[in-house]
Design a protein around this motif. Structure first.
Motif, short mmCIF file in Angstrom:
data_model
loop_
_atom_site.label_atom_id
_atom_site.label_comp_id
_atom_site.label_asym_id
_atom_site.label_seq_id
_atom_site.Cartn_x
_atom_site.Cartn_y
_atom_site.Cartn_z
N GLN A 237 -4.36 -40.23 3.07
CA GLN A 237 -3.86 -39.58 4.27
C GLN A 237 -2.35 -39.35 4.18
N VAL A 238 -1.62 -40.33 3.67
CA VAL A 238 -0.18 -40.18 3.50
C VAL A 238 0.13 -39.08 2.49
N ALA A 239 -0.59 -39.08 1.36
CA ALA A 239 -0.38 -38.05 0.33
C ALA A 239 -0.69 -36.67 0.88
N LYS A 240 -1.74 -36.57 1.66
CA LYS A 240 -2.13 -35.27 2.24
C LYS A 240 -1.05 -34.75 3.18
N LEU A 241 -0.52 -35.61 4.03
CA LEU A 241 0.54 -35.21 4.95
C LEU A 241 1.80 -34.82 4.19
N LEU A 242 2.16 -35.62 3.19
CA LEU A 242 3.35 -35.30 2.40
C LEU A 242 3.19 -33.98 1.66
N ALA A 243 2.01 -33.74 1.11
CA ALA A 243 1.75 -32.50 0.39
C ALA A 243 1.92 -31.30 1.33
N TYR A 244 1.44 -31.44 2.55
CA TYR A 244 1.57 -30.36 3.54
C TYR A 244 3.03 -30.13 3.92
N LEU A 245 3.77 -31.22 4.12
CA LEU A 245 5.15 -31.13 4.60
C LEU A 245 6.15 -30.74 3.51
N THR A 246 5.82 -31.04 2.26
CA THR A 246 6.73 -30.73 1.15
C THR A 246 6.26 -29.53 0.32
N GLN A 247 5.04 -29.07 0.59
CA GLN A 247 4.41 -27.99 -0.18
C GLN A 247 4.15 -28.39 -1.63
N ASP A 248 4.06 -29.69 -1.88
CA ASP A 248 3.67 -30.18 -3.20
C ASP A 248 2.15 -30.18 -3.32
N LYS A 249 1.66 -30.14 -4.53
CA LYS A 249 0.23 -30.30 -4.77
C LYS A 249 -0.08 -31.79 -4.88
N MET A 250 -1.36 -32.14 -4.75
CA MET A 250 -1.74 -33.55 -4.87
C MET A 250 -2.92 -33.70 -5.82
N GLN A 251 -2.94 -34.81 -6.54
CA GLN A 251 -3.96 -35.05 -7.55
C GLN A 251 -4.35 -36.52 -7.57
N ASP A 252 -5.65 -36.79 -7.43
CA ASP A 252 -6.18 -38.15 -7.53
C ASP A 252 -6.13 -38.57 -8.99
N ILE A 253 -5.42 -39.66 -9.29
CA ILE A 253 -5.24 -40.06 -10.69
C ILE A 253 -6.54 -40.54 -11.32
N SER A 254 -7.49 -40.99 -10.50
CA SER A 254 -8.74 -41.52 -11.07
C SER A 254 -9.68 -40.42 -11.53
N THR A 255 -9.38 -39.17 -11.21
CA THR A 255 -10.21 -38.05 -11.64
C THR A 255 -9.48 -37.14 -12.62
N LEU A 256 -8.24 -37.47 -12.93
CA LEU A 256 -7.41 -36.61 -13.78
C LEU A 256 -7.76 -36.80 -15.25
N LYS A 257 -7.86 -35.70 -15.97
CA LYS A 257 -8.17 -35.74 -17.40
C LYS A 257 -6.97 -35.33 -18.25
N ASP A 258 -6.08 -34.54 -17.66
CA ASP A 258 -4.91 -34.06 -18.39
C ASP A 258 -3.69 -34.86 -17.93
N TYR A 259 -3.00 -35.52 -18.85
CA TYR A 259 -1.89 -36.39 -18.49
C TYR A 259 -0.52 -35.74 -18.75
N LYS A 260 -0.47 -34.43 -18.84
CA LYS A 260 0.78 -33.73 -19.08
C LYS A 260 1.44 -33.35 -17.76
N HIS A 261 2.73 -33.65 -17.65
CA HIS A 261 3.49 -33.25 -16.46
C HIS A 261 4.63 -32.35 -16.91
N ASP A 262 4.69 -31.13 -16.36
CA ASP A 262 5.67 -30.16 -16.82
C ASP A 262 6.50 -29.56 -15.68
N ASP A 263 6.68 -30.33 -14.61
CA ASP A 263 7.43 -29.82 -13.47
C ASP A 263 8.64 -30.71 -13.21
#
Length: 254
Positions: free
Chosen positions: A14-40
């Motif tokens: 819930q906190v991540a969802k609110l922050l994503a909305y307020l900052t316009q960032d995307k959100m990703q659950d780490i337990s379902t992530l397959k790609d570990y590259k961060h390029d931002d």
């Protein structure tokens, strides 16, 4: 711009969802992530405090992260907790330093602690009335790219407390997990488990291994029949999950 999050009972989601909305960032659950590259150039983390520290799943994820951005990264961590954060931000700082990243901003949001029922304590539901104001303030500071100037200092006694709780209470008292006969095979627990540790086999719900459990408590807290026991503990009439989150928002498998 990405918020990497983990949530078992909905607080951090819930906190991540609110922050994503307020900052316009995307959100990703780490337990379902397959790609570990961060390029931002912006990297955020939202997760619950576990035993006054960073939960193992998040620590493993950060260690696997491959930083591909050639720009200086603005990195922040926002944790949910019902009490003290302990050495959580110290551990985050150390993990990120190994990736040549500074933890620029850190903050905590107080919400009901979902392990309190095991201790015989009542949930503090008052925090549900105030957490949104705190998240709004955090989002404003993140949008302004604010940083924390106070120096973090390690406190060795937090590590002693963490080891005591992890080994004596969790590893011993909650290690054995059973499913009672009133289970209706809705498979909510199967879909919620972040480590694929719960399966349906021969028409029964089973835990594959005690060693693979990260004690996020999503299975026992979301079970509609209170059919799951951790050791001698059952949360009948004492379950907690964030009231504004529904379970399928947290499903790891469909």
């Amino acid at each position: 711009m990405m918020i990497y999050y983990f949530s078992g009972t909905g607080n951090s989601y819930q906190v991540a969802k609110l922050l994503a909305y307020l900052t316009q960032d995307k959100m990703q659950d780490i337990s379902t992530l397959k790609d570990y590259k961060h390029d931002d150039s912006v990297m955020g983390f939202v997760f619950p405090v576990h035993c006054y520290d960073v939960l193992d799943l998040m620590q493993d994820f950060i260690k696997k992260l491959e930083i591909k951005s050639d720009k200086k990264i603005y990195c922040y961590a926002v944790v949910t907790c019902g009490g003290k954060v302990g050495n959580t931000f110290i551990t985050m700082q150390d993990l990120l330093k190994a990736k040549n990243i500074d933890l620029a901003y850190r903050n905590e949001v107080y919400l009901p602690d979902n392990i309190l029922s095991f201790w015989g304590k009542k949930y503090d539901y008052n925090s549900l009335n105030t957490y949104k104001d705190k998240v709004l303030k955090i989002a404003e500071e993140l949008n302004q790219r604010k940083t924390n100037n106070n120096v973090l200092v390690k406190k060795s006694w937090w590590y002693v407390i963490k080891k005591y709780i992890s080994w004596l209470f969790i590893k011993k008292c909650l290690q054995k997990k059973t499913v009672k006969k009133n289970c209706i095979h809705c498979k909510r627990c199967v879909k919620l488990c972040p480590t694929n540790n719960i399966i349906e086999e021969a028409g029964k719900i089973k835990f594959k291994s005690n060693n693979n459990c990260i004690y996020c408590l999503s299975c026992i807290q979301w079970c509609p029949m209170q059919a799951i026991n951790f050791g001698n503990y059952n949360l009948k009439d004492k379950q907690y999950h964030h009231p504004e989150v529904v379970e399928n928002e947290l499903f790891k498998r469909w």
